[in-house]
Design a protein around this motif. Sequence first.
Motif, PDB file in Angstrom:
ATOM      1  N   ILE A 225       7.234  -8.059  -3.503  1.00 47.76           N
ATOM      2  CA  ILE A 225       6.247  -8.765  -4.330  1.00 47.76           C
ATOM      3  C   ILE A 225       6.152 -10.233  -3.907  1.00 47.76           C
ATOM      4  CG2 ILE A 225       5.820  -9.679  -6.649  1.00 47.76           C
ATOM      5  CD1 ILE A 225       6.681  -7.078  -7.815  1.00 47.76           C
ATOM      6  N   CYS A 226       7.294 -10.891  -3.756  1.00 45.11           N
ATOM      7  CA  CYS A 226       7.293 -12.306  -3.387  1.00 45.11           C
ATOM      8  C   CYS A 226       6.686 -12.536  -2.011  1.00 45.11           C
ATOM      9  CB  CYS A 226       8.724 -12.853  -3.423  1.00 45.11           C
ATOM     10  SG  CYS A 226       9.428 -12.937  -5.088  1.00 45.11           S
TER      11      CYS A 226
ATOM     12  N   GLY B  82       0.982  -8.584  -3.459  1.00 45.77           N
ATOM     13  CA  GLY B  82       2.369  -8.418  -3.872  1.00 45.77           C
ATOM     14  C   GLY B  82       2.642  -7.040  -4.432  1.00 45.77           C
ATOM     15  N   LEU B  83       1.759  -6.586  -5.336  1.00 46.33           N
ATOM     16  CA  LEU B  83       1.924  -5.252  -5.931  1.00 46.33           C
ATOM     17  C   LEU B  83       1.759  -4.166  -4.880  1.00 46.33           C
ATOM     18  CD1 LEU B  83      -0.071  -5.805  -9.240  1.00 46.33           C
ATOM     19  CD2 LEU B  83       2.389  -5.362  -9.057  1.00 46.33           C
ATOM     20  N   TYR B  84       0.747  -4.349  -3.998  1.00 43.35           N
ATOM     21  CA  TYR B  84       0.522  -3.353  -2.950  1.00 43.35           C
ATOM     22  C   TYR B  84       1.751  -3.215  -2.059  1.00 43.35           C
ATOM     23  CZ  TYR B  84      -1.527  -0.743   0.887  1.00 43.35           C
ATOM     24  OH  TYR B  84      -1.774   0.220   1.834  1.00 43.35           O
ATOM     25  N   LEU B  85       2.275  -4.360  -1.613  1.00 46.31           N
ATOM     26  CA  LEU B  85       3.435  -4.315  -0.714  1.00 46.31           C
ATOM     27  C   LEU B  85       4.643  -3.705  -1.418  1.00 46.31           C
ATOM     28  CD1 LEU B  85       4.400  -4.991   2.115  1.00 46.31           C
ATOM     29  CD2 LEU B  85       5.024  -7.274   1.310  1.00 46.31           C
ATOM     30  N   MET B  86       4.798  -4.009  -2.712  1.00 45.34           N
ATOM     31  CA  MET B  86       5.914  -3.433  -3.460  1.00 45.34           C
ATOM     32  C   MET B  86       5.757  -1.914  -3.567  1.00 45.34           C
ATOM     33  SD  MET B  86       7.040  -3.783  -7.453  1.00 45.34           S
ATOM     34  CE  MET B  86       5.722  -2.666  -7.924  1.00 45.34           C
ATOM     35  N   PHE B  87       4.575  -1.465  -4.033  1.00 49.67           N
ATOM     36  CA  PHE B  87       4.341  -0.021  -4.166  1.00 49.67           C
ATOM     37  C   PHE B  87       4.468   0.672  -2.808  1.00 49.67           C
ATOM     38  CE2 PHE B  87       1.575  -1.170  -7.987  1.00 49.67           C
ATOM     39  CZ  PHE B  87       2.541  -0.785  -8.902  1.00 49.67           C
ATOM     40  N   TYR B  88       3.878   0.050  -1.784  1.00 52.59           N
ATOM     41  CA  TYR B  88       3.863   0.649  -0.444  1.00 52.59           C
ATOM     42  C   TYR B  88       5.272   0.797   0.118  1.00 52.59           C
ATOM     43  CZ  TYR B  88       2.739   1.195   4.534  1.00 52.59           C
ATOM     44  OH  TYR B  88       2.665   1.635   5.830  1.00 52.59           O
TER      45      TYR B  88
ATOM     46  N   ALA C  31      11.050   5.813  -0.334  1.00 52.12           N
ATOM     47  CA  ALA C  31      11.336   7.091  -0.999  1.00 52.12           C
ATOM     48  C   ALA C  31      11.056   8.256  -0.064  1.00 52.12           C
ATOM     49  CB  ALA C  31      10.499   7.223  -2.272  1.00 52.12           C
ATOM     50  N   ALA C  32       9.951   8.153   0.684  1.00 54.65           N
ATOM     51  CA  ALA C  32       9.615   9.213   1.639  1.00 54.65           C
ATOM     52  C   ALA C  32      10.636   9.276   2.767  1.00 54.65           C
ATOM     53  CB  ALA C  32       8.214   8.978   2.211  1.00 54.65           C
ATOM     54  N   ALA C  33      11.088   8.088   3.224  1.00 54.31           N
ATOM     55  CA  ALA C  33      12.075   8.045   4.312  1.00 54.31           C
ATOM     56  C   ALA C  33      13.402   8.652   3.876  1.00 54.31           C
ATOM     57  CB  ALA C  33      12.277   6.600   4.765  1.00 54.31           C
TER      58      ALA C  33
ATOM     59  N   GLY D   9      -0.069   4.338   1.262  1.00 60.48           N
ATOM     60  CA  GLY D   9      -1.022   3.239   1.147  1.00 60.48           C
ATOM     61  C   GLY D   9      -2.119   3.527   0.135  1.00 60.48           C
ATOM     62  N   ILE D  10      -2.619   4.766   0.111  1.00 63.64           N
ATOM     63  CA  ILE D  10      -3.679   5.142  -0.831  1.00 63.64           C
ATOM     64  C   ILE D  10      -3.198   4.965  -2.272  1.00 63.64           C
ATOM     65  CG2 ILE D  10      -4.977   7.096  -1.769  1.00 63.64           C
ATOM     66  CD1 ILE D  10      -6.247   6.143   0.718  1.00 63.64           C
ATOM     67  N   LEU D  11      -2.030   5.514  -2.579  1.00 63.66           N
ATOM     68  CA  LEU D  11      -1.495   5.431  -3.938  1.00 63.66           C
ATOM     69  C   LEU D  11      -1.202   3.983  -4.318  1.00 63.66           C
ATOM     70  CD1 LEU D  11      -0.609   6.852  -6.478  1.00 63.66           C
ATOM     71  CD2 LEU D  11       1.619   7.305  -5.420  1.00 63.66           C
TER      72      LEU D  11
END
Length: 297
Positions: free
Chosen positions: A121-122, A187-193, A199-201, A218-220
């Motif tokens: 986020i930061c 920030g939110l995108y990078l955190m979610f991504y 998690a997938a890894a 990326g879509i989610l």
Amino acid sequence: MQGHSIDLDSGEPKINGNYPILKSFLAGSFSGTFSTILFQPLDLVKTRLQSRVNGPVGTSKHGMLDTVAYIVQKENIFGLWKGMTPSITRVIPGVGLYFSSLHWLKHAFNLEEPLTAIQAICLGITARSMSGALLIPITVVKTRFESGVYKYNSINEALRLIYKQEGIRGLSSGLVPTLLRDAPYSGLYLMFYTQLKNAAASTGATKNSSGSIHFGCGILAGVLASIVTQPPDVIKTKMQLYPNEFNSIYQVTFFVYKKYGVLGYFKGIVPRMLRRTLMTTMAWTVYEQVTRQIGLK
């Protein structure tokens, strides 16, 4: 043969030993250009939905498809790409600055993959704030080109007229809501991504299909970040299109609520969500692949 050397600041090997930040900038610019051209119509439709010049005269309620049909009818199919020049002018340095800033910040603060949620986020907020503030004049021009309210012939003419008529304030109009939209989004995108990718890894899913996994994450991430940051986008557009009427964020906020209610803060969310999500996802997916090819990962 390729030469290898050690980066004295980070202690990491560098292919050809040269310019990792420049490589990040070029990879980011490359990743953003194609997606910008492809999804420009969605951005234009979003701007029209948020402005007053967005449909047949006398209609007060219309949707995305009505707006697309009206633009094609009045301006032909190429009218959907109005504002492409300032969009490209903004994206090529903007996305490049964003990715190169991320790369620099990671090494400056010795952050290692995988990033924590707070670190992501930061990083996203800081990198986007830096690039967004530098490019706000082009953002103003882009919004006005797309709106149909202003009839500029070129970027230079637009910048000159805005400065002449409105001064520096006009060239920086909507800066605060732009940063309130873009910085939290990034920030939110990078955190979610990063969290979804981690998690997938952890399940081993990225070993054979990293590109598709990155795209899905990326879509989610884009959908979630777009919903949260839609209200500042509406406020930003109003301030940049009608600077003589709206002098503060509070004024626009109350105006939108009084005229449209809570749903007014989500005008244009469908085309923006589609464009922003697909564009950011494509940019990150291409960036991940390009950085591997040029030795940054």
